[in-house]
Enzyme design. Structure first.
Site, PDB file in Angstrom:
ATOM      1  N   SER A 146       0.576  -1.161   0.118  1.00  0.00           N
ATOM      2  CA  SER A 146      -0.580   0.305  -0.260  1.00  0.00           C
ATOM      3  C   SER A 146       0.241   1.187   0.060  1.00  0.00           C
ATOM      4  CB  SER A 146      -0.811  -0.367   1.466  1.00  0.00           C
ATOM      5  OG  SER A 146      -1.675  -1.328   1.300  1.00  0.00           O
TER       6      SER A 146
HETATM    7  N1  SAH Z   1       0.002  -5.171   4.141  1.00  0.00           N
HETATM    8  C1  SAH Z   1       0.545  -5.620   3.212  1.00  0.00           C
HETATM    9  C2  SAH Z   1      -0.068  -5.049   1.951  1.00  0.00           C
HETATM   10  C3  SAH Z   1      -1.504  -5.995   1.835  1.00  0.00           C
HETATM   11  S1  SAH Z   1      -1.974  -6.609  -0.933  1.00  0.00           S
HETATM   12  C4  SAH Z   1       1.318  -5.059   2.975  1.00  0.00           C
HETATM   13  O1  SAH Z   1       2.130  -4.455   3.529  1.00  0.00           O
HETATM   14  O2  SAH Z   1       2.202  -4.868   1.470  1.00  0.00           O
HETATM   15  C5  SAH Z   1      -2.938  -7.697   0.083  1.00  0.00           C
HETATM   16  C6  SAH Z   1      -2.726  -8.599   0.961  1.00  0.00           C
HETATM   17  O3  SAH Z   1      -4.244  -9.568   1.097  1.00  0.00           O
HETATM   18  C7  SAH Z   1      -2.370  -9.625  -1.178  1.00  0.00           C
HETATM   19  O4  SAH Z   1      -0.961 -10.258  -0.519  1.00  0.00           O
HETATM   20  C8  SAH Z   1      -3.441 -10.491  -0.578  1.00  0.00           C
HETATM   21  O5  SAH Z   1      -2.660 -12.375  -1.236  1.00  0.00           O
HETATM   22  C9  SAH Z   1      -3.270 -10.985   0.629  1.00  0.00           C
HETATM   23  N2  SAH Z   1      -5.075 -11.302   0.764  1.00  0.00           N
HETATM   24  C10 SAH Z   1      -6.044 -11.997   0.244  1.00  0.00           C
HETATM   25  N3  SAH Z   1      -7.082 -13.038  -0.453  1.00  0.00           N
HETATM   26  C11 SAH Z   1      -6.749 -12.884   1.374  1.00  0.00           C
HETATM   27  C12 SAH Z   1      -7.693 -14.009   2.072  1.00  0.00           C
HETATM   28  N4  SAH Z   1      -8.602 -14.666   2.111  1.00  0.00           N
HETATM   29  N5  SAH Z   1      -6.873 -14.731   3.569  1.00  0.00           N
HETATM   30  C13 SAH Z   1      -5.234 -14.267   3.562  1.00  0.00           C
HETATM   31  N6  SAH Z   1      -4.412 -13.131   3.128  1.00  0.00           N
HETATM   32  C14 SAH Z   1      -5.281 -12.628   1.548  1.00  0.00           C
END
Ligand code: SAH
Length: 224
Positions: A66
């Site tokens: 993000s």
């Molecule tokens: N917080 C992260 C950015 C998040 S991007 C950072 O600091 O880099 C969102 C993430 O959520 C992605 O990596 C995606 O694979 C994950 N995601 C999506 N659905 C999910 C689920 N049901 N459980 C766990 N992770 C999930």
């Protein structure tokens, strides 16, 4: 390109000053954590030069780290104390988890993509951030054995706040998450007060989808 330690350090101080402090992030502990954590380490090496820009960046597997302002804003909305135990859903690069680890006692973070979880775990270990536990799985179910949590942050967007996560919140604890479909989400914060939840609408945002039982199904995404 010059990759000296000082240039990253300088870029980071500028990021905190211009993108965060001047835009209303006032929590000094949050600003300090953002000054300290080397964001470039959480993006692919060919993007290190862009790591302190005012933008999200690709981290592989169609996912993104993000924008720094959003990380700071969501973190500030959690009002963390040094004794808190925090759950993050959507580890991604591990950067948000690293920020949380500077502000709370223990961070639990769940990622569904194995390659991202492993990569994040490695960087956190290299930086010696020991109070973060990374789990691979569907974060919509939360981490029941470690509940209740003093704060929960979801960094992917679901149609609604997953009920198991509300159930794993401690009394009066905040949960911050984007809610809504691709391109039309808002950030919300809820507090659990007894059997009730109190919801606040914050700002419009754009996150990748939460995929799984309590999020969007894979076929909803491909149907777009
Ligand atoms: N917080 C992260 C950015 C998040 S991007 C950072 O600091 O880099 C969102 C993430 O959520 C992605 O990596 C995606 O694979 C994950 N995601 C999506 N659905 C999910 C689920 N049901 N459980 C766990 N992770 C999930």
């Amino acid at each position: 390109m010059f990759h000296g330690k000082t240039s990253f350090e300088e870029a980071r101080q500028q990021m905190v000053e211009r993108q965060l402090a001047q835009r209303g992030i006032v929590d000094e502990r949050v600003l300090q954590a953002m000054r300290e954590v080397p964001r470039h380490r959480f993006v692919p090496e060919d993007l290190w030069d862009m790591a302190y820009r005012d933008t999200p960046l690709p981290i592989g597997y169609d996912q993104t780290i993000s924008q720094p302002y959003i990380v700071a804003y969501m973190t500030q909305m959690l009002h963390l104390s040094p004794d808190d135990r925090v759950l993050e859903v959507g580890t991604g690069s591990g950067y948000q988890a690293a920020i949380l680890s500077r502000l709370a006692k223990q961070v639990y973070t769940i990622e569904r993509v194995e390659g991202l979880a492993q990569c994040a775990e490695q960087v956190l270990q290299d930086l010696d951030y020991r109070n973060v536990l990374v789990r691979i799985g569907d974060g919509g179910y939360g981490w029941p054995e470690a509940a209740p949590f003093d704060a929960i942050i979801i960094t992917a967007a679901a149609p609604e706040v997953p009920p198991p996560l509300i159930a794993q919140l401690a009394e009066d604890a905040p949960l911050v998450t984007p809610v809504g479909p691709a391109g039309y989400q808002e950030l919300v914060r809820l507090h659990k007060r007894g059997d009730q939840t109190q919801l606040e609408h914050l700002v419009p945002v754009a996150f990748v989808p939460l995929v799984g039982e309590h999020g969007w199904r894979e076929w909803d995404l491909t149907a777009e």
